[in-house]
Design a protein around this motif. Structure first.
Motif, PDB file in Angstrom:
ATOM      1  N   ALA A  18      46.655  38.974   7.721  1.00  0.00           N
ATOM      2  CA  ALA A  18      47.748  39.197   8.671  1.00  0.00           C
ATOM      3  C   ALA A  18      47.498  40.387   9.573  1.00  0.00           C
ATOM      4  O   ALA A  18      47.838  40.346  10.768  1.00  0.00           O
ATOM      5  CB  ALA A  18      49.066  39.380   7.922  1.00  0.00           C
ATOM      6  N   LEU A  19      46.926  41.460   9.051  1.00  0.00           N
ATOM      7  CA  LEU A  19      46.651  42.602   9.927  1.00  0.00           C
ATOM      8  C   LEU A  19      45.627  42.211  10.989  1.00  0.00           C
ATOM      9  O   LEU A  19      45.791  42.544  12.171  1.00  0.00           O
ATOM     10  CB  LEU A  19      46.156  43.807   9.127  1.00  0.00           C
ATOM     11  CG  LEU A  19      45.739  45.004   9.993  1.00  0.00           C
ATOM     12  CD1 LEU A  19      46.891  45.482  10.873  1.00  0.00           C
ATOM     13  CD2 LEU A  19      45.198  46.136   9.136  1.00  0.00           C
ATOM     14  N   HIS A  20      44.600  41.503  10.583  1.00  0.00           N
ATOM     15  CA  HIS A  20      43.570  41.086  11.537  1.00  0.00           C
ATOM     16  C   HIS A  20      44.165  40.219  12.646  1.00  0.00           C
ATOM     17  O   HIS A  20      43.946  40.486  13.834  1.00  0.00           O
ATOM     18  CB  HIS A  20      42.474  40.317  10.807  1.00  0.00           C
ATOM     19  CG  HIS A  20      41.458  39.706  11.719  1.00  0.00           C
ATOM     20  ND1 HIS A  20      40.374  40.405  12.189  1.00  0.00           N
ATOM     21  CD2 HIS A  20      41.379  38.460  12.268  1.00  0.00           C
ATOM     22  CE1 HIS A  20      39.658  39.626  12.987  1.00  0.00           C
ATOM     23  NE2 HIS A  20      40.247  38.441  13.052  1.00  0.00           N
ATOM     24  N   VAL A  21      44.929  39.185  12.265  1.00  0.00           N
ATOM     25  CA  VAL A  21      45.454  38.280  13.289  1.00  0.00           C
ATOM     26  C   VAL A  21      46.532  38.948  14.129  1.00  0.00           C
ATOM     27  O   VAL A  21      46.655  38.673  15.332  1.00  0.00           O
ATOM     28  CB  VAL A  21      45.961  36.957  12.679  1.00  0.00           C
ATOM     29  CG1 VAL A  21      44.819  36.227  11.973  1.00  0.00           C
ATOM     30  CG2 VAL A  21      47.122  37.166  11.733  1.00  0.00           C
ATOM     31  N   GLY A  22      47.309  39.856  13.527  1.00  0.00           N
ATOM     32  CA  GLY A  22      48.331  40.556  14.291  1.00  0.00           C
ATOM     33  C   GLY A  22      47.736  41.497  15.316  1.00  0.00           C
ATOM     34  O   GLY A  22      48.179  41.537  16.476  1.00  0.00           O
ATOM     35  N   ALA A  23      46.708  42.247  14.912  1.00  0.00           N
ATOM     36  CA  ALA A  23      46.059  43.164  15.852  1.00  0.00           C
ATOM     37  C   ALA A  23      45.323  42.391  16.941  1.00  0.00           C
ATOM     38  O   ALA A  23      45.353  42.768  18.121  1.00  0.00           O
ATOM     39  CB  ALA A  23      45.098  44.087  15.100  1.00  0.00           C
ATOM     40  N   ALA A  24      44.659  41.295  16.559  1.00  0.00           N
ATOM     41  CA  ALA A  24      43.940  40.488  17.548  1.00  0.00           C
ATOM     42  C   ALA A  24      44.903  39.868  18.555  1.00  0.00           C
ATOM     43  O   ALA A  24      44.597  39.777  19.753  1.00  0.00           O
ATOM     44  CB  ALA A  24      43.135  39.397  16.851  1.00  0.00           C
ATOM     45  N   ALA A  25      46.060  39.452  18.080  1.00  0.00           N
ATOM     46  CA  ALA A  25      47.062  38.893  18.990  1.00  0.00           C
ATOM     47  C   ALA A  25      47.521  39.940  19.990  1.00  0.00           C
ATOM     48  O   ALA A  25      47.670  39.664  21.187  1.00  0.00           O
ATOM     49  CB  ALA A  25      48.249  38.350  18.198  1.00  0.00           C
ATOM     50  N   ASP A  26      47.748  41.148  19.515  1.00  0.00           N
ATOM     51  CA  ASP A  26      48.249  42.188  20.403  1.00  0.00           C
ATOM     52  C   ASP A  26      47.187  42.696  21.364  1.00  0.00           C
ATOM     53  O   ASP A  26      47.479  42.973  22.526  1.00  0.00           O
ATOM     54  CB  ASP A  26      48.812  43.358  19.591  1.00  0.00           C
ATOM     55  CG  ASP A  26      49.562  44.335  20.473  1.00  0.00           C
ATOM     56  OD1 ASP A  26      50.477  43.892  21.200  1.00  0.00           O
ATOM     57  OD2 ASP A  26      49.233  45.531  20.464  1.00  0.00           O
ATOM     58  N   VAL A  27      45.956  42.821  20.894  1.00  0.00           N
ATOM     59  CA  VAL A  27      44.894  43.387  21.728  1.00  0.00           C
ATOM     60  C   VAL A  27      44.337  42.369  22.710  1.00  0.00           C
ATOM     61  O   VAL A  27      44.157  42.666  23.903  1.00  0.00           O
ATOM     62  CB  VAL A  27      43.769  43.944  20.839  1.00  0.00           C
ATOM     63  CG1 VAL A  27      42.558  44.355  21.676  1.00  0.00           C
ATOM     64  CG2 VAL A  27      44.277  45.146  20.035  1.00  0.00           C
ATOM     65  N   LEU A  28      44.052  41.145  22.234  1.00  0.00           N
ATOM     66  CA  LEU A  28      43.355  40.153  23.051  1.00  0.00           C
ATOM     67  C   LEU A  28      44.181  38.906  23.351  1.00  0.00           C
ATOM     68  O   LEU A  28      43.715  38.009  24.051  1.00  0.00           O
ATOM     69  CB  LEU A  28      42.048  39.752  22.365  1.00  0.00           C
ATOM     70  CG  LEU A  28      41.030  40.883  22.174  1.00  0.00           C
ATOM     71  CD1 LEU A  28      39.837  40.379  21.376  1.00  0.00           C
ATOM     72  CD2 LEU A  28      40.587  41.472  23.504  1.00  0.00           C
ATOM     73  N   GLY A  29      45.378  38.816  22.804  1.00  0.00           N
ATOM     74  CA  GLY A  29      46.226  37.660  23.063  1.00  0.00           C
ATOM     75  C   GLY A  29      45.899  36.449  22.209  1.00  0.00           C
ATOM     76  O   GLY A  29      46.448  35.363  22.443  1.00  0.00           O
ATOM     77  N   ILE A  30      45.046  36.604  21.215  1.00  0.00           N
ATOM     78  CA  ILE A  30      44.630  35.479  20.376  1.00  0.00           C
ATOM     79  C   ILE A  30      45.778  35.045  19.473  1.00  0.00           C
ATOM     80  O   ILE A  30      46.316  35.846  18.702  1.00  0.00           O
ATOM     81  CB  ILE A  30      43.405  35.865  19.527  1.00  0.00           C
ATOM     82  CG1 ILE A  30      42.233  36.233  20.439  1.00  0.00           C
ATOM     83  CG2 ILE A  30      43.027  34.742  18.569  1.00  0.00           C
ATOM     84  CD1 ILE A  30      41.057  36.849  19.708  1.00  0.00           C
ATOM     85  N   GLY A  31      46.168  33.791  19.557  1.00  0.00           N
ATOM     86  CA  GLY A  31      47.192  33.253  18.678  1.00  0.00           C
ATOM     87  C   GLY A  31      48.620  33.408  19.161  1.00  0.00           C
ATOM     88  O   GLY A  31      49.554  32.994  18.462  1.00  0.00           O
TER      89      GLY A  31
END
Length: 204
Positions: free
Chosen positions: A130-143
């Motif tokens: 969850a931390l990985h996908v949450g940070a990736a969503a916020d930084v790069l818009g993934i997901g």
């Protein structure tokens, strides 16, 4: 401890541990990073509920709150292979101070230490993924397209992205110069991370 969180929640658990993590973040990080950490928690919590029924919300929040501490002036001088390992050690220590056992301390440490790795989103431990996908969503818009309707608007209203892209770009450049062999250093040097960050389609 597994604690199911509602999909639309943007707030962490109201516990002494989470309040301590939030206070440490506020005292040591600039405003753009504080907001990013809260967004990473809320987005990660929403995205992980698509995969699992329950997770340790305290662990996820502490990990999200402290995952980038190694990029701050307060912690950037700490000797470590990469900034993620600085935050990982701080998060694990905070768990222990609040009476957490070694299993939970290891879980929060791994969530932070592994959050930059490309395969972490598939980790079987929901707090780590969850931390990985949450940070990736916020930084790069993934997901972002997988979020419940209206949640992103709620998160951005509560924790605006003001100044975040510029701050992170400068912080990652500094990290790459300071620790060229680190994961962040490789991302900047070999994978065009700064260009990806500038081009990311993330709502302001």
């Amino acid at each position: 401890m597994r604690d199911h969180r509602p999909e639309r929640s943007v707030d962490p658990p109201d516990s002494a541990l989470c309040r301590s993590a939030a206070d440490l973040l506020r005292r040591t990080a600039p405003a753009p990073l504080v907001a990013h950490c809260h967004r990473s928690y809320a987005l990660g919590a929403a995205l992980i509920t698509n995969r699992c029924e329950a997770y340790d919300a305290e662990i996820l929040f502490v990990a999200a709150a402290l995952h980038d501490l190694g990029l701050t002036a307060a912690y950037g001088h700490v000797d470590a292979h990469g900034f993620e390992h600085v935050g990982a050690a701080v998060a694990a220590d905070l768990l222990r101070v609040h009476g957490g056992d070694e299993q939970r301390a290891t879980l929060v440490r791994d969530a932070v230490a592994m959050h930059l790795e490309l395969t972490t989103g598939q980790d079987p431990r929901p707090e780590v993924a969850a931390l990985h996908v949450g940070a990736a969503a916020d930084v790069l818009g993934i997901g972002l397209d997988r979020l419940p309707d209206g949640l992103l608007d709620d998160v951005l209203q509560r924790w605006p992205r003001v100044g975040f892209t510029a701050w992170l770009s400068a912080a990652m450049q500094a990290e790459a110069q300071r620790r060229p062999a680190s994961t962040a250093g490789r991302y900047v040097r070999e994978f065009g991370f700064l260009q990806m960050l500038a081009a990311a389609e993330v709502p302001a």
